[in-house]
Design an enzyme around this catalytic site. Sequence first.
Site, PDB file in Angstrom:
ATOM      1  N   LYS A 220       2.043  -3.127   8.672  1.00 39.69           N
ATOM      2  CA  LYS A 220       3.206  -2.437   8.776  1.00 39.69           C
ATOM      3  C   LYS A 220       4.461  -3.300   9.191  1.00 39.69           C
ATOM      4  CE  LYS A 220       3.270   2.161   9.884  1.00 39.69           C
ATOM      5  NZ  LYS A 220       3.945   2.927   8.871  1.00 39.69           N
TER       6      LYS A 220
ATOM      7  N   PHE B 259       9.383   4.337   8.380  1.00 38.63           N
ATOM      8  CA  PHE B 259       9.271   3.307   9.360  1.00 38.63           C
ATOM      9  C   PHE B 259       9.098   1.912   8.867  1.00 38.63           C
ATOM     10  CE2 PHE B 259       7.550   7.294  11.508  1.00 38.63           C
ATOM     11  CZ  PHE B 259       8.522   7.350  12.527  1.00 38.63           C
ATOM     12  N   GLY B 260       8.903   1.765   7.750  1.00 39.28           N
ATOM     13  CA  GLY B 260       8.632   0.400   6.914  1.00 39.28           C
ATOM     14  C   GLY B 260       7.671   0.458   5.870  1.00 39.28           C
TER      15      GLY B 260
ATOM     16  N   GLY C  18       7.368   3.880   3.793  1.00 40.09           N
ATOM     17  CA  GLY C  18       7.910   5.184   4.457  1.00 40.09           C
ATOM     18  C   GLY C  18       9.170   4.894   5.312  1.00 40.09           C
TER      19      GLY C  18
ATOM     20  N   LEU D 156       0.953  -1.274  -0.034  1.00 42.38           N
ATOM     21  CA  LEU D 156      -0.065  -0.076  -0.119  1.00 42.38           C
ATOM     22  C   LEU D 156       0.883   1.142   0.128  1.00 42.38           C
ATOM     23  CD1 LEU D 156      -2.820  -1.136   2.721  1.00 42.38           C
ATOM     24  CD2 LEU D 156      -3.100  -0.633   0.162  1.00 42.38           C
TER      25      LEU D 156
ATOM     26  N   ASP E 230       5.288  14.316  13.182  1.00 45.44           N
ATOM     27  CA  ASP E 230       5.688  13.870  11.512  1.00 45.44           C
ATOM     28  C   ASP E 230       4.297  14.025  10.847  1.00 45.44           C
ATOM     29  OD1 ASP E 230       7.067  13.492   9.185  1.00 45.44           O
ATOM     30  OD2 ASP E 230       6.826  11.184   9.602  1.00 45.44           O
TER      31      ASP E 230
END
Length: 715
Positions: free
Chosen positions: A582, A565-566, A563, A560, A683
């Site tokens: 995620k 973080f993963g 980013g 999907l 963020d």
Amino acid sequence: MSENTNNVDDASLMLALKKSLSPSSNILKWSDPDPCQWDHVFCSNGKRVTRIQIGHQNLQGTLPRDLQGLTELERLELQWNNISGPLPSLSGLSNLQVLMLSNNQFSSIPDDFFAGMSSLQSVEIDNNPFTAWRIPETLQNASALQNFSANSANVSGPIPDFFGDNAFPGLSLLHLAFNYLEGGLPESFSDSAIQSLWVNGQQSTGKLSGNIDVIQNMTLLKEVWLHSNAFSGPLPDFSSLRDLQSLSLRDNMFTGPVPSSLVNLKSLKIVNLTNNLFQGPMPVFKGGVSVDLSENSNRFCLPSPGECDFQVNTLLSIAESMGYPQRFADNWKGNDPCAEWMGVTCNNHNITIINFQKMSLTGTISPDFASLKSLKKLVLADNNLTGTLPEELATLPALTELDVSNNQMYGKVPSFRNNVIVNTNGNPDIGKEKPSSSVGGMSPDSTTATNVGSGNGSDSGSHGRKSSNLVGVIVFFADWWVQSPNTMVIHPHHSGSDNESVKITVAGSSVCVGAVNEVTHTLPTGEAAGDIQMVEAGNMVISIQVLRNVTNNFSQENILGQGGFGTVYKGELHDGTKIAVKRMESGVIAGKGLPEFKSEIAVLTKVRHRHLVALLGYCLDGFERLLVYEYMPQGTLSRHIFNWPEEGLKPLEWKQRLTIALDVARGVEYLHGLAHQSFIHRDLKPSNILLGDDMRAKVADFGLVDLPGESFNRN
């Protein structure tokens, strides 16, 4: 006070509890001098009592007065016993998360019982013979409250306003059935996160009454039980309640037709409309819906589905503009308005006279009167009708008399034929463009601020609290959407006290643990229970293999987005629930031990708000760190404002932009100041704002910013 002293205090308090209960020694096997060795009692590493889980043990006796001295207590489960006497005050138990006292014989509950319970998430105090009491305002300190159940608990007075969105943004279950509540449903319920609402069967003389219009703004509702009260008026629009499954309205005084927005709800499974005053055609629900509407106990025009007579429909349309008065519903029966309907006179089955004088009518005069071509005389005098006289009335070919005297009408009088007698006396503003004084409490020259996002004219500050975060984010977004081509980061000021995170022990490492708030009504007890349950909810446990299967082994086509973080993968569980998984990059959790990671995620699973993407659970398997989120079908906001042409999307309309801004503002406001523990989102950008099918926004990745380094949510 030293830790050793605390241990001694806990031990003495537990011995007092053992002494006050009978037959505790035989049933509970509390014989060891160290309470931390007792069955159904759990302690911290520092030997402080954290859990007492002695439900369903056939216990009698009372509770000791000083139980609040167990200051590290997180769970107190005493349900389904026969414990009696007054409840002691538990004020100051700031670590208490779950309180289960249902089905005992407690005689009273002290006024300060909930004071200081700032971590409280789930309360069950059903079926106790308390003396009459009101839910105290001190409960508001428990901002993380998710479930509150007090059925058959002798609760009196009105439903507190604070059960709305401001005090408890994560409240999903509110059960207050079979009490002595009076008044109406609070307007503060609008836009709340409540999924299961029970207020049925109030025993007071007045019972719960008024309309239920606020329901149309409670968009997360799944279950609504309002039966056996005195609610009245027409039903609201149900089109926004897309998750509603069970609706019980029987034994009230609702009027008007059953709205098509309810009949057409795809999610609906059970509906009970028996013993009301519903009018118009009998509704036809889709197959598979369990329906109880008992045509003989309502006022449907026909005993089976079918179209109503034209004149019946016209009179119902006229009644709609007056709020479907109960007096009409009581007296208008069948499908022939010429069969002695109150206020109606006919000639040759055509309505010729309507006389609604002195019927305490409110609302406005409908232009649909003009559809009754045989109408000769229309008397609406001595009521409290407002608005203007419809121009259509002047087109009635047979009209000879119109009496609207002694109302609150204003505006220009239409030009009637010379032979029509028109009486407008007693309307001080007739002929004026606007009423000179306030009507319904609102000055005609006053302005109202409409909340485009919620659709109900109120915002999160409308109940006595204004938020600088809310206003700031709205202004920022409105300006940013117009001008900024890039992403944004908001760094609002934050101040607050230190909040210790709630540590939750998770057994095993190769499972995914979830905190899905399905509406259930049991909570497991005993030694094995409660390790991961934080509220009264059936927690979802999924193996690592299941997550591999539903994501096609984390395949490229299931991605999907990606980013810092993963990578996020789409998946669908066997029951059809869509999820977003995620897969964390290894560098994100560098330097974090397994217990610390669990603790971080355990805190995040408790942050529940309708404008925050829900973290449903997490999975730990070797070096794998998987986070399971709810799935947001419309993806990120960035694709709708930056990439809409190439993705074949329509540009966002201005109203949608404002709605999204308000949604984000509410989510950020909750994170920064209303949650049980403050989180500063460092963020916040379009790619971290996700949209559902209804184009309502939710903020994502609000806790992950703390994972790589310094924990910002501690101060």
